[in-house]
Design an enzyme around this catalytic site. Sequence first.
Site, PDB file in Angstrom:
ATOM      1  N   ALA A  25       0.854  -1.193   0.000  1.00  0.00           N
ATOM      2  CA  ALA A  25       0.000   0.000   0.000  1.00  0.00           C
ATOM      3  C   ALA A  25       0.882   1.232   0.000  1.00  0.00           C
ATOM      4  CB  ALA A  25      -0.913   0.012   1.223  1.00  0.00           C
ATOM      5  N   GLY A  27       0.692   5.249   1.332  1.00  0.00           N
ATOM      6  CA  GLY A  27      -0.049   6.219   2.120  1.00  0.00           C
ATOM      7  C   GLY A  27       0.504   7.616   1.945  1.00  0.00           C
ATOM      8  N   GLY A  28       0.031   8.514   2.822  1.00  0.00           N
ATOM      9  CA  GLY A  28       0.415   9.911   2.702  1.00  0.00           C
ATOM     10  C   GLY A  28       1.859  10.182   3.067  1.00  0.00           C
ATOM     11  N   MET A  29       2.426   9.383   4.005  1.00  0.00           N
ATOM     12  CA  MET A  29       3.792   9.607   4.450  1.00  0.00           C
ATOM     13  C   MET A  29       4.752   8.510   4.020  1.00  0.00           C
ATOM     14  SD  MET A  29       3.290  11.026   8.345  1.00  0.00           S
ATOM     15  CE  MET A  29       5.064  11.159   8.575  1.00  0.00           C
ATOM     16  N   ALA A  30       4.227   7.320   3.710  1.00  0.00           N
ATOM     17  CA  ALA A  30       5.125   6.201   3.479  1.00  0.00           C
ATOM     18  C   ALA A  30       4.476   5.180   2.558  1.00  0.00           C
ATOM     19  CB  ALA A  30       5.516   5.549   4.802  1.00  0.00           C
ATOM     20  N   THR A  31       5.328   4.295   2.046  1.00  0.00           N
ATOM     21  CA  THR A  31       4.888   3.161   1.257  1.00  0.00           C
ATOM     22  C   THR A  31       5.150   1.895   2.066  1.00  0.00           C
ATOM     23  OG1 THR A  31       5.411   4.311  -0.806  1.00  0.00           O
ATOM     24  CG2 THR A  31       5.167   1.922  -0.919  1.00  0.00           C
ATOM     25  N   VAL A  32       4.191   0.967   2.055  1.00  0.00           N
ATOM     26  CA  VAL A  32       4.319  -0.254   2.837  1.00  0.00           C
ATOM     27  C   VAL A  32       4.560  -1.420   1.885  1.00  0.00           C
ATOM     28  CG1 VAL A  32       3.217  -1.791   4.517  1.00  0.00           C
ATOM     29  CG2 VAL A  32       2.777   0.669   4.586  1.00  0.00           C
ATOM     30  N   LYS A  47       7.726  -0.417   6.224  1.00  0.00           N
ATOM     31  CA  LYS A  47       7.122   0.893   5.971  1.00  0.00           C
ATOM     32  C   LYS A  47       8.255   1.863   5.667  1.00  0.00           C
ATOM     33  CE  LYS A  47       3.830   4.139   8.031  1.00  0.00           C
ATOM     34  NZ  LYS A  47       2.971   4.379   9.196  1.00  0.00           N
ATOM     35  N   ASP A 141      -4.848   9.833  14.320  1.00  0.00           N
ATOM     36  CA  ASP A 141      -5.298   9.486  12.967  1.00  0.00           C
ATOM     37  C   ASP A 141      -6.139   8.207  13.009  1.00  0.00           C
ATOM     38  OD1 ASP A 141      -5.587   9.959  10.278  1.00  0.00           O
ATOM     39  OD2 ASP A 141      -3.742   8.943   9.698  1.00  0.00           O
TER      40      ASP A 141
END
Length: 733
Positions: A25, A27-32, A47, A141
Amino acid sequence: MDLSVSDAPVGRLLDRRYRVESLLARGGMATVYRGTDTRLDRVVALKVMHAELAADDEFVSRFISEARSVARLSDPHIVSVFDQGEDEGAVFLAMEFVKGRTLRDVLREYRRLDADLCLEIYEAVLSALRAAHDADIVHRDVKPENVLISDDGRVKVTDFGLARATRSQGNTTARGLLLGTVNYISPEQALGERATPRSDVYAAGVMLFELLTGRPPHSGPTDFVIVRAHIDEDVPPPSEVVSDVPPAVDDLVRTATARRPELRYADAGSFLAAVRLARAAIASGEAPGARHASQTPPALMSDPQGVQVPPPPPAAGHAAGDTADDDPAAGAIELADSFYHGYDAAAPGAAEPAAAGDETNASNPLDVATAFYHEAPALPPPPPPPNPNRTRVISTQPDTSHAGQSAENSGTDVSTGHAGAGRAGRRTQAQQRRRWRGPVMFILVLVLAAAVTVGAWWFGAGRWTSTPSLLNLEPDAAMTVAEEAGLSATADGEGFSERVEAGLVLQTEPGPGEQILRGGTIRLIISQGPERYEVPDVQGMTREQAETALTDRNLIPDFTERHHGEVEEGRVISQDIDAGDEVRPETEVSVAISLGPEPIDITDFTGQPAEDAREALADAGFNVDVDEEHSESVAPGVVISQDPPSGTGFENDTISLVVSKGPEVVEVEVPSVVGERVREAAKILEDAGFEYQVEPDFGDGGRLRRQRVLSQSPEPGSRVPEGSTVTLYIIQF
């Protein structure tokens, strides 16, 4: 420390340990990513922070602090963080891999969830948030995307990337942007105020509304419209959207999403207690409410998971003067708080802190563990206080008349006879003994308690001290610092480091700040500096030889294959890193292996111009051999045949072409006709097989007998192809 970051491509080995396998996935701050811990041979979630956020130190620091925040938490419903590191610009977290899907995925599939399932999920979610709030950490969050449902039904809360300690004074904005998700942001965060546990409670309440109804409570064309709705509008009861929501669940949502923070549950623990009360009330068909002021906290009961929870109140009504009569939401909050924080919400003054010296309010408060996991132990009744008004008999006469007679058998009243006076005297002595025995026993108890306390302190914490920080010191200096702290240190091992200079302390066991027995020894790990390996020269080696040479130096060979006309098949043509260069461990070295000469397709040029054939074959890498032959059917300069005519060959192979020279020519001798009349000369040439032409042409044949051949071309006696034309140059007389 350089905090520049980048995404980690699939196949990369992070920190010489974590292999990136596939994207999960973004996201806004990181890729997993899904990855593998090669040391422990287990699947992990990696992450990796986005490279574009590297310029913002605040984002990088927040990302790294997530590992520290979550590492402090201990709850089965929180995704564990195993490790945190940085590898050539890639800042990453190694986390527990949960095989399953997010609560958002579940909501997309089922559209909405029934109240019982929602509350069951919420117990797990609020348990995780309770652990965070107990550690003074606000998640900030809370949303369905950050709740994972494993394939075996476990519920896990993840993504503490925006988490911040409640003691932090930072607000919720950064460069004018809200941190969090607008659909779940609390009104106080939207107004730029600092997030508190009540902010997480608000987001959890909004998420509960969305799970029950299938949509968020506020929507709009822009983020600004949604944020304003959180500030200006109340979250409606879920029952206004769907009819099957119990009133107890409506109360949960209404209380959790109150716009004024002080009207919400104090934290996730209080919210969790309210959820458990609501589940118990729904199961029994009653509505949760505040207890009567005279009631004690009800006994705890076990939920389906074996966790003890308070049962529903015995009656739905309220006692006169109960605060919940005026405000049901406030009553629900106080009741939930009473079970979580350990006071009787219905008792007068229960919410007030104990005054100095007030032992009644301060004694034996129920803590969280007692409220939820154990029944409160019964306190022994206090001893009766001494009565200062009781009658005491004091004898003023010696007991002489009834010496040896027991007071018990005398039958004489103590107020009227000598026997009574004797008993009074003995009783007075016993009372005196009791008077000094009490203080002595009290002192003995105090001494024993002090001894037990000191012993417990010594065997518990007294024998221990904290390990001082010896990192980045020279070994001798580290030993000196350890001695000053009453400890010893010894160098016992080495390790490579990209940041710690060779010869300095890289690591200590125990680590800085950890507990160590007084007088204990600290093990020092000394830095060897950066770990580097010299790249060997593998050109000309076989594939197996090159692989051995590279792996022996902790390098990773990356083999490619290509054709080469000069290097034998199976041997190394080239390598991308020069031999002798020093590189990091696990560096990939690209090595090209020869497949031998490259096969070349052979084109058949039969019937095509020889020059075109020769040029094309030469460009393909062939050598071209040309022979010429006469041909009655093939025009001169055209390929009659080719060897080999087709198939494949290799560079510098020879292709043979046979090119036509045209028909074979029969040469005959040109007869001499000079001086002959034109008519006779023409007959001679025609008989010899030649054609002729006259130059100049004087016209009418009547004069031919007066025209003679002055010269001819070709000259007489020359040999020319049969059928050639002989030009006669004439003169007329």
